[in-house]
Write a protein that holds these residues in place. Structure first.
Motif, PDB file in Angstrom:
ATOM      1  N   LEU A 233       0.797  -1.224   0.000  1.00  0.00           N
ATOM      2  CA  LEU A 233       0.000   0.000   0.000  1.00  0.00           C
ATOM      3  C   LEU A 233       0.828   1.272   0.000  1.00  0.00           C
ATOM      4  O   LEU A 233       0.312   2.347  -0.293  1.00  0.00           O
TER       5      LEU A 233
ATOM      6  N   ARG B 223      -9.440   0.385  -4.545  1.00  0.00           N
ATOM      7  CA  ARG B 223      -8.062   0.221  -5.013  1.00  0.00           C
ATOM      8  C   ARG B 223      -8.006  -0.270  -6.462  1.00  0.00           C
ATOM      9  O   ARG B 223      -7.247   0.257  -7.274  1.00  0.00           O
TER      10      ARG B 223
ATOM     11  N   TRP C 167     -11.366  -3.270  -1.260  1.00  0.00           N
ATOM     12  CA  TRP C 167     -10.184  -3.390  -2.115  1.00  0.00           C
ATOM     13  C   TRP C 167     -10.577  -3.345  -3.596  1.00  0.00           C
ATOM     14  O   TRP C 167      -9.957  -2.656  -4.397  1.00  0.00           O
TER      15      TRP C 167
ATOM     16  N   THR D 280       1.138   4.967   6.903  1.00  0.00           N
ATOM     17  CA  THR D 280       0.982   5.507   5.551  1.00  0.00           C
ATOM     18  C   THR D 280       0.943   7.024   5.570  1.00  0.00           C
ATOM     19  O   THR D 280       1.546   7.688   4.717  1.00  0.00           O
TER      20      THR D 280
ATOM     21  N   ARG E 108      -6.505   4.899  -1.005  1.00  0.00           N
ATOM     22  CA  ARG E 108      -6.054   3.983   0.036  1.00  0.00           C
ATOM     23  C   ARG E 108      -6.805   4.207   1.342  1.00  0.00           C
ATOM     24  O   ARG E 108      -7.105   3.251   2.078  1.00  0.00           O
TER      25      ARG E 108
END
Length: 613
Positions: free
Chosen positions: A131, A216, A212, A416, A378
């Motif tokens: 990620l 994503r 996801w 992140t 994300r």
């Protein structure tokens, strides 16, 4: 988004043929491997003393179920029964393997727990690397998870193996989804099924799978649905096996209906946002920051009003959710364990749900401050992961092990965010993260010592009782006038099965008069005549709980509210006035007392009261 690995510089023909000069990518990979190895070594070093923690609380009930195992095929019995209305056969299979290797040696069980935690840390690292465009993101996420202070309960306590194992299979399934391919599509639902057989806390992970695909991969609705369907099939298979094999309701009964409804709504909402429909929602939200702020704070205010004014079921539900919010926010974000250790576990206490309301205001303010993160897909996926991990435990505050899986999502979010800051802000954030990790490590080391103390105290107490009963086995009435519960923030409960470890047998009867909960205060116990026992606490901390039947403890001793109840042992009167508390047990029958052996907890150990003078 930038790719995970930056392309290296082109090599000369000499460099390509000699094999001597490493590429920047391979050099980066070596540094990553070394850093990950050092992080894992630090984690093992911090938790290694936990191998001497011994058995505690529910551990003895698990050991009791392991004792009849003689052959490998005997583990099939775990698939044909429940454990306190839970169905977790794979967790028991893992315990059975430890039992086959080392018997009732606790070091083997703790070593397995630590090994699973290390594997989970590696899985978090893999997810973080997937990620984050910078390797530091994955490393920081793994470190924050590995040394998350509140995770000590899941790692050290043998009975929390279910959380460790479910997280391990669940994260492995998510890694397969992120890597894609036919093999991943096949293995991910199988791993999810194994996670469910370890503990039901992973039941909402299909929400993250849909997230996801939606956010994503930006997949069309049909593809998102197809990615989720195998997970739902695995969930259906688990539910059927749970009911047929364990004899437990497939959906957990009527009490679980609100969570089931929330799961369906969340999953359907994420799927509905696929085919890039979420981009339109994002665009709309970016221009509605003020309106969203008003809506969030109004919702929190309404929840508080309901909690204050309503005394029925709705008010209790509002107070419960506020308490859970405070509990989860504190332990997911704080590297400290001591502050609020006792009070945050009581969801009915006024300060707890008031604190929860305050934390919700803080979370809402933080969301508004970081509104720009709406642009990053994300964080949309992180939201689905956080919801999927928190939804199953949205009514639980009594154990920090429940936050083990949610701490994965929190660690990924924080890591992140930090590594993608720039300049001075990034340096400051990394410095703060380093301090947090150091403080967390110190907290874990201190708490491991508490687990070790509790294990020694429990083993010594069981040995004292057993030596008093010996040479008889399976006879005697054991009475704990005071019994420790949750001392020093760790589990220290005594059960019938606790006394089985020394010689493999339990007393005929085990009863407790007063549970001393969480706070370890000075206690004095003495005879006052041949038929009366007096328990005094000079510095009472509102930590005594009594029971009518000496089994279900639901009568807290409050200051200024005297208690008088009849129990199987006799009449108990208790009062807390000023700074102290006094509990008097008047025994019902002198003839019955001849079979009773009295013990009590005080000064950090179990002691024998002996007979009246």
């Amino acid at each position: 988004m930038p790719p995970f690995k930056k392309p290296g510089r082109a090599l000369s023909a000499k460099q390509e043929t000699s094999g001597i000069t490493a590429t920047p990518a391979s050099h980066e990979q070596r540094l990553l491997t070394i850093a990950a190895a050092l992080m894992i070594a630090a984690t093992v070093a911090v938790y290694w003393p936990a191998l001497g923690a011994g058995f505690l609380g529910d551990d003895f009930m698990i050991l009791h179920r392991l004792r009849p195992i003689e052959h490998a095929t005997d583990v099939s019995r775990f698939f044909r029964g429940e454990f306190f209305e839970y169905y977790r056969p794979l967790g028991f299979v893992s315990h059975a393997i430890d039992w086959a290797i080392a018997g009732q040696d606790p070091r083997e069980f703790h070593l397995t727990n630590l090994a699973i935690h290390v594997i989970n840390t590696i899985l978090v690292l893999l997810i973080g690397l997937k990620l984050s465009p910078r390797p530091l993101g994955g490393l920081l996420a793994a470190a924050l998870f590995a040394l998350h202070a509140s995770n000590n309960e899941a790692v050290v306590w043998m009975s929390a193996r279910f959380d460790l194992l479910a997280t391990c299979f669940g994260l492995a399934a998510l890694v397969c989804v992120m890597r894609g391919g036919i093999a991943g599509q096949i293995s991910a639902p199988v791993l999810f099924f194994c996670a469910l057989l370890s503990k039901e806390s992973v039941v909402a992970l299909p929400i993250a799978v849909a997230g996801w695909g939606t956010f994503r991969l930006r997949a069309p609705t049909s593809r998102t649905v197809m990615s989720v369907v195998p997970w739902l099939v695995a969930l259906a298979a688990y539910s059927a096996l749970r009911q047929l094999g364990g004899g437990i309701s497939a959906v957990g009964g009527a009490s679980r209906a609100p969570k089931l409804a929330a799961f369906i709504i969340c999953l359907a909402s994420v799927v509905a946002l696929s085919s890039n429909r979420w981009l339109y929602v994002r665009k709309w939200l970016k221009g509605k920051r003020t309106q969203c702020a008003v809506l969030m704070f109004a919702a929190i205010a309404a929840l508080v009003v309901i909690a204050v004014l309503s005394h029925g079921r709705v008010g209790a539900l509002a107070r419960e959710k506020l308490a859970v919010a405070g509990f989860a926010t504190f332990y997911l974000s704080s590297p400290l364990l001591a502050p609020g250790e006792s009070i945050l576990s009581d969801s009915t206490a006024l300060p707890v749900w008031i604190f929860g309301a305050i934390t919700l205001v803080g979370v809402a303010a933080l969301i508004l401050l970081l509104w720009r993160l709406l642009d990053d897909d994300r964080y949309w996926f992180f939201d689905t992961l956080l919801i999927a991990t928190l939804l199953p435990i949205s009514a639980l505050t009594e154990g920090k092990r429940y936050l083990y899986l949610p701490s994965v999502a929190m660690s990924l979010i924080v890591a992140t965010f930090i590594v993608e800051l720039h300049g001075r802000a990034r340096r400051v954030a990394l410095s703060v993260a380093a301090v947090v990790l150091a403080v967390s490590a110190v907290q874990i080391i201190a708490r491991v010592q508490d687990w070790r103390w509790a294990g020694r105290m429990t083993a010594a107490g069981a040995q004292l009782v057993d030596s008093t009963l010996a040479p008889a086995c399976g006879t005697g009435h054991v009475v704990f006038l005071t019994s420790p519960v949750g001392m020093r923030g760790v589990y220290s409960h005594f059960y019938y099965e606790t006394f089985e470890v020394p010689r493999g047998c339990m007393p005929e009867l085990f009863q407790i008069v007063v549970r001393v909960v969480r706070v370890d205060t000075p206690i004095r116990v003495s005879w006052d005549g041949p038929n009366q026992i007096v328990i005094t606490a000079p510095n009472y901390q509102d930590n005594f709980v009594l029971s009518h039947d000496l089994r279900e403890f639901d009568i807290p001793l409050r200051r200024g509210k005297p208690v008088s109840i009849d129990t199987p042992l006799g009449r108990v009167t208790a009062d807390a006035v000023g700074g102290g508390a006094r509990v008097v047990l008047r025994l019902a029958s002198a003839a019955q007392r001849e079979r009773d052996l009295f013990f009590f907890y005080a000064d950090g150990k179990i002691q024998s009261l002996g007979q009246p003078q």
